[in-house]
Design an enzyme around this catalytic site. Structure first.
Site, PDB file in Angstrom:
ATOM      1  N   ASP A  13       0.979  -1.308   0.033  1.00  0.00           N
ATOM      2  CA  ASP A  13      -0.049   0.079   0.358  1.00  0.00           C
ATOM      3  C   ASP A  13       0.856   1.341  -0.085  1.00  0.00           C
ATOM      4  OD1 ASP A  13      -2.428  -1.531   0.228  1.00  0.00           O
ATOM      5  OD2 ASP A  13      -1.591  -1.965   2.369  1.00  0.00           O
ATOM      6  N   HIS A  41      -4.008  -2.016  -6.439  1.00  0.00           N
ATOM      7  CA  HIS A  41      -3.277  -0.619  -6.908  1.00  0.00           C
ATOM      8  C   HIS A  41      -4.370   0.206  -7.173  1.00  0.00           C
ATOM      9  CE1 HIS A  41       0.912  -3.119  -7.603  1.00  0.00           C
ATOM     10  NE2 HIS A  41       0.380  -3.025  -6.350  1.00  0.00           N
TER      11      HIS A  41
END
Length: 432
Positions: A13, A41
């Site tokens: 992340d 993503h």
């Protein structure tokens, strides 16, 4: 060098997809090499937010070919749903099927794998890993014991495919006798998409080798992150694939000597989803501030991310492991307004079983018990109470923000940093 890589250096992340999206126009190919749809993503284009899980983050660029490599595990219903969902959001995926190639050697995630993933997690009780229950671990397990199903099997002899699926079902039925199994439904979930993916399937190893010979530039897109690597992460609280630079070679068939720059993506603080040791975690008001200001909720699961100070031990370790040539620092503006900011620079561990106390600066404890019990040595830097979100030049940052970036560069011994704020649209990164 015509091959570059983008890797996460923490627990995921960090903003890898955003960097790949920015860099993609400079490359002819973007290639995913590991993981499955447990990765997430987020890319924002012209105000539209796209969520990519299996699709490489270059898929929105018409000039860019995209590869799902042999090291990736593919859940076909999930991939089809992902494509459909993103097509409905905006125009940027139009013509996706003309610029996506899927390795014939990639392994297939069955719906059964996802069920077993959940059962395994339940059996662990208090020692649960924090899996996304997307079937990733069981699929890689089948690959390792040589019982897996690959994309080439889907487009091959259907009687052989059925026999292989039955073998996997039989194995899991012996492990979990109460399983209510529907082989026909699982096979149907696979075969209904065969006609769509058949034109996309190829020997991606030979495709990439041919493109290398032509001098085509290739961007290797990492999923998950170094601290979730099966070998070098915080085992067992890791993913089931090699998401460090070594996985790029085995997951695509790219020779190590072909890889040039390796961009390591680092969040300006640290986050983690799921269970496992997190030495710099903040279970206080500052931690909650980072979570809310950084919108720290998972793209794949929407789970809230645990937040803490930047951990330089983790980043140094990941830089050395991956041979990082430049750091991309993201979400610096989330720290705006804090009066002081800390960075973890070393661990002091306690004696555990036969292990003596140790100090870690450049490496990580292999033992989770050791890591859970460690204390962190911090340095404290003054914060800045100015908004940095729209700043695009390093020299325009507040003095204390510049000092923070330079301190990270000093602690990691990696220069040539790229700086990205959280402004969601495609913006050119600040260079330092």
């Amino acid at each position: 060098m015509v091959v570059c890589a983008v890797l996460g250096l923490q627990w995921g992340d960090e903003g890898k997809g955003k960097l790949v999206d920015i860099l993609a126009p400079k490359f002819g190919i973007v290639a995913r090499f590991a993981g499955g749809n447990n990765a997430g993503h987020t890319v924002v284009i012209d105000g539209t937010s796209y969520a990519f899980h299996l699709l490489p983050s270059g898929i929105a660029h018409e000039s860019c070919q995209n590869v799902i490599g042999n090291g990736v595990v593919v859940h076909l219903p999930g991939l089809m749903s992902e494509i459909k969902a993103n097509l409905s959001k905006g125009p940027h995926l139009k013509g996706w099927d003309t610029r996506l190639k899927i390795s014939s050697r990639a392994h297939v995630v069955l719906n059964l794998h996802q069920i077993v993933d959940g059962l395994n997690e339940t059996e662990r009780g208090d020692a649960k890993i924090g899996t996304t229950k997307r079937g990733i671990g069981p699929t890689y397990s089948c690959k390792a014991i040589r019982s897996g199903i690959r994309i080439c099997d889907l487009i091959g002899d259907q009687s052989i495919l059925r026999r292989k699926v039955e073998t996997i079902y039989g194995m899991y039925k012996r492990m979990f006798p109460s399983l209510d199994l529907d082989i026909d439904a699982d096979i149907s979930a696979l075969t209904e998409h065969v006609d769509i993916i058949r034109p996309l399937v190829c020997d991606t190893f030979m495709f990439l080798q041919a493109e290398l010979q032509k001098g085509t530039s290739i961007l290797l897109e990492g999923a998950n992150a170094t601290m979730l690597d099966l070998d070098f992460g915080t085992y067992p609280y890791v993913t089931s694939s090699s998401c460090s630079i070594g996985g790029a070679c085995t997951g695509l068939g790219i020779p190590p000597r072909e890889i040039g720059d390796i961009y390591g993506v680092v969040k300006a603080y640290t986050t983690r989803v799921g269970d496992g040791a997190f030495p710099t975690e903040l279970n206080d008001e500052t931690g909650r501030h980072l979570q809310e200001a950084g919108h720290e909720y998972g793209t794949t699961t929407n789970r809230p991310r645990r937040c803490g100070w930047l951990d330089a031990v983790v980043v140094r370790y990941a830089c050395r492991l991956n041979g990082v040539t430049a750091i991309c620092l993201t979400k610096l503006d989330v720290l705006d307004g804090l009066s002081e900011i800390k960075i973890g620079v070393a661990y002091e561990t306690k004696a555990v079983s036969t292990l003596d106390p140790q100090r870690y600066v450049y490496s990580m404890p292999a033992s989770q018990e050791e890591l859970f019990g460690c204390s962190v040595e911090y340095i404290t830097l003054p914060g800045w109470k100015e908004n940095t979100q729209s700043i695009r030049r390093f020299e325009d940052l507040p003095e204390n923000a510049q000092a923070y970036v330079k301190k990270i560069e000093e602690l990691t011994s990696v220069s040539g940093q790229l700086l990205l704020n959280t402004a969601p649209n495609r913006l050119l990164p600040t260079h330092h």
